[in-house]
Scaffold this active site. Structure first.
Site, PDB file in Angstrom:
ATOM      1  N   ARG A  61      -0.312  -0.401  18.562  1.00  0.00           N
ATOM      2  CA  ARG A  61      -1.604  -1.013  19.035  1.00  0.00           C
ATOM      3  C   ARG A  61      -1.571  -2.265  19.365  1.00  0.00           C
ATOM      4  O   ARG A  61      -2.461  -2.827  20.286  1.00  0.00           O
ATOM      5  CB  ARG A  61      -2.595  -0.900  17.743  1.00  0.00           C
ATOM      6  N   GLU A  96      10.526  -6.922   4.531  1.00  0.00           N
ATOM      7  CA  GLU A  96      10.074  -6.160   3.514  1.00  0.00           C
ATOM      8  C   GLU A  96       8.553  -5.541   3.512  1.00  0.00           C
ATOM      9  O   GLU A  96       7.773  -6.282   4.138  1.00  0.00           O
ATOM     10  CB  GLU A  96       9.963  -7.082   2.388  1.00  0.00           C
TER      11      GLU A  96
HETATM   12  P1  AMP Z   1       1.461  -6.567   7.987  1.00  0.00           P
HETATM   13  O1  AMP Z   1       2.947  -6.484   8.383  1.00  0.00           O
HETATM   14  O2  AMP Z   1       1.288  -6.256   6.311  1.00  0.00           O
HETATM   15  O3  AMP Z   1       0.596  -7.876   8.284  1.00  0.00           O
HETATM   16  O4  AMP Z   1       0.835  -5.287   8.690  1.00  0.00           O
HETATM   17  C1  AMP Z   1       0.365  -5.365   9.907  1.00  0.00           C
HETATM   18  C2  AMP Z   1       0.749  -4.087  10.742  1.00  0.00           C
HETATM   19  O5  AMP Z   1       0.601  -2.993  10.098  1.00  0.00           O
HETATM   20  C3  AMP Z   1       0.235  -4.013  11.984  1.00  0.00           C
HETATM   21  O6  AMP Z   1       0.906  -3.690  13.140  1.00  0.00           O
HETATM   22  C4  AMP Z   1      -1.153  -3.071  11.753  1.00  0.00           C
HETATM   23  O7  AMP Z   1      -1.308  -2.303  12.868  1.00  0.00           O
HETATM   24  C5  AMP Z   1      -0.572  -2.246  10.399  1.00  0.00           C
HETATM   25  N1  AMP Z   1      -1.506  -2.249   9.523  1.00  0.00           N
HETATM   26  C6  AMP Z   1      -1.346  -2.804   8.188  1.00  0.00           C
HETATM   27  N2  AMP Z   1      -2.322  -2.522   7.376  1.00  0.00           N
HETATM   28  C7  AMP Z   1      -3.181  -2.110   8.118  1.00  0.00           C
HETATM   29  C8  AMP Z   1      -4.519  -1.325   8.047  1.00  0.00           C
HETATM   30  N3  AMP Z   1      -5.500  -1.388   6.732  1.00  0.00           N
HETATM   31  N4  AMP Z   1      -5.289  -0.700   8.855  1.00  0.00           N
HETATM   32  C9  AMP Z   1      -4.560  -0.637  10.131  1.00  0.00           C
HETATM   33  N5  AMP Z   1      -3.483  -0.956  10.356  1.00  0.00           N
HETATM   34  C10 AMP Z   1      -2.708  -1.667   9.365  1.00  0.00           C
END
Ligand code: AMP
Length: 173
Positions: A61, A96
């Site tokens: 996205r 991780e």
């Molecule tokens: P993070 O690495 O934990 O910051 O997760 C970010 C990635 O995971 C992004 O590419 C988001 O699109 C996806 N993502 C994580 N949590 C969500 C959520 N609650 N809703 C939608 N996409 C998420």
């Protein structure tokens, strides 16, 4: 369209992709021309004082928002992809997740030493994905000058993990 109205186009999907996660579904926002247009304009506005040559957008996205921003701001677009998708010489970074690990990749020639780069994704949760993207940009000799997100989930420690980089996000939960 203002921020409060924009928020109405983000749909909560409880327990997706697994129990306990509230997935923030941005497809209604992309589907509505005014909402999509306003989101890109507002994200672009947040970047007006940032110096950068490229937007490094994160699979999948992040590509949609990053491409629209790169076009609007007349910058180049870099694809940060999930493992196994890029055809050319690449740099891989493992990181991780809550359970297990994940890997992202960038083409090794997508950044030259000294290039200024913004990392872009739809949503920042724990910041793990963005941190891995920052590490690849740094490894290639680029400078991350900011990070840009449509949505930020606060309280998951992302800002601490990412550290001293400007983080721009439109909608916060
Ligand atoms: P993070 O690495 O934990 O910051 O997760 C970010 C990635 O995971 C992004 O590419 C988001 O699109 C996806 N993502 C994580 N949590 C969500 C959520 N609650 N809703 C939608 N996409 C998420």
């Amino acid at each position: 369209m203002g921020l409060e109205d924009l928020k109405k186009y983000v749909r909560d999907i409880p327990d997706f992709p697994k129990e306990g996660i509230v997935f923030k579904d941005v497809t209604p926002l992309l589907h509505n021309n005014e909402a999509f247009h306003s989101a890109i304009d507002l994200m672009a506005d947040q970047l007006k004082d940032i110096k950068f040559d490229y937007i490094a957008s994160i699979d999948a996205r992040g590509f949609i928002l990053g491409a629209a921003l790169a076009y609007k701001l007349n910058k180049g677009l870099i694809l940060v992809r999930k493992k196994g998708k890029l055809p050319y010489k690449k740099i891989t970074k493992d990181y991780e997740l809550e359970y297990g690990t994940n890997s992202i990749e960038m083409h090794a020639d997508s950044i030259k030493k000294g290039d200024n780069v913004i990392i872009c994704d739809d949503l920042m949760a724990t910041g793990g994905t963005s941190k891995a993207a920052i590490d690849i940009v740094n490894e290639l000799g680029g400078n991350v000058t900011a990070l840009s997100f449509l949505i930020e989930l606060e309280g998951l420690g992302a800002r601490e993990k990412i550290g001293n980089y400007p983080i721009k996000s439109l909608i916060k939960y």
